[in-house]
Design an enzyme around this catalytic site. Sequence first.
Site, PDB file in Angstrom:
ATOM      1  N   ASN A  68      -4.446  26.154  38.396  1.00  0.00           N
ATOM      2  CA  ASN A  68      -4.387  26.910  37.152  1.00  0.00           C
ATOM      3  C   ASN A  68      -5.793  27.059  36.563  1.00  0.00           C
ATOM      4  OD1 ASN A  68      -3.761  27.895  34.543  1.00  0.00           O
ATOM      5  ND2 ASN A  68      -1.793  26.840  34.574  1.00  0.00           N
ATOM      6  N   CYS A 107      -6.935  36.298  34.365  1.00  0.00           N
ATOM      7  CA  CYS A 107      -6.223  35.244  35.085  1.00  0.00           C
ATOM      8  C   CYS A 107      -5.703  35.724  36.435  1.00  0.00           C
ATOM      9  CB  CYS A 107      -5.083  34.689  34.238  1.00  0.00           C
ATOM     10  SG  CYS A 107      -3.907  35.929  33.681  1.00  0.00           S
ATOM     11  N   HIS A 157       0.265  35.141  31.864  1.00  0.00           N
ATOM     12  CA  HIS A 157      -0.635  34.222  32.550  1.00  0.00           C
ATOM     13  C   HIS A 157      -0.200  34.019  33.994  1.00  0.00           C
ATOM     14  CE1 HIS A 157      -3.648  31.288  33.276  1.00  0.00           C
ATOM     15  NE2 HIS A 157      -2.781  30.328  33.525  1.00  0.00           N
TER      16      HIS A 157
END
Length: 312
Positions: free
Chosen positions: A167, A55, A152
Amino acid sequence: GTMAIHGLSDIKKDDDRTSAGGMAEALSSAPVDGEKLSAEGPFGLYHEKQIGSLCAVHCMNNLVQGPFFHEVMLAEVAHALDAQERLALQGSSLEEGASGNVREDGFFSVQVIQEALKIQGLVCTPIGAESARGALSDPGREKGFILNRSEHWFALRQLGGFWFDLNSTQPTPKLLSDTYLSLFLEQNIQDGYSVFVVQGNYPPTDIESNPRNLQAAADACRAQNAAGGGQQAGGGADKSAPGFSAFKGQGHSLQEAPKQPELDPSLLAAAADDPELAAAIAASLSSIQASQPKPAEIDAEEMRRRRLARFG
């Protein structure tokens, strides 16, 4: 200097405590497969989707709108930071062969992200820092933010006056109005996210030079938002367990911060599609924050004591 790093065993313990939030919750609520899905979003908007624990890579590339970063580059930065930490602390902070900045699954620390962004001429600053004080009070003037909670990372980017939530766990970017942006950041901070403002010379983007495509991308994301039931802070992360992660990098200082006012989730959801309501809530939050006393300054010895208590 660099922030002290806990060992990987500490991170595993923290993972066990916070597995319901952050990455786990985001992936379970909106599963996407970055190996099968293109990084091209609506009308040329760049939007990498999630692959494994990469991520941080997705967050940075989505922020700068192109494949400027990759895991090998970040691993090299991480190992250079490890070497600096061992030299500074005579090797006492890390087990032999262990890394405090990258894990085997590809998750990177905040220091790695900050150092890698410097390569592109960008400075990543915690929103609670004195130098970033104006970013939270007037976020619409900035170009980009990155947010982190429970392992994250994701990016918010302003392109040609439009704000996008990029995202990597979402199949499509979300459009954020200027007014809602402030509420979105406040809600994520309340939910335990660390927020960093990213300033500097962003690379030029094709979509910003094509106003028609940019407007079409914004319209497509807005339509998708409406179809998906509106915007949620943090990509659906659990609000009950913010926790601490050694890889997180806190976005606020060690000084005691004023408590953020609680925001009703249903009111926040309604504000996503109602600019007047969002403006009213934002004005109310600003007045509350303005009335709160400024945290007392603490001396260097007290700061050292708190840092040792927190990081060991």
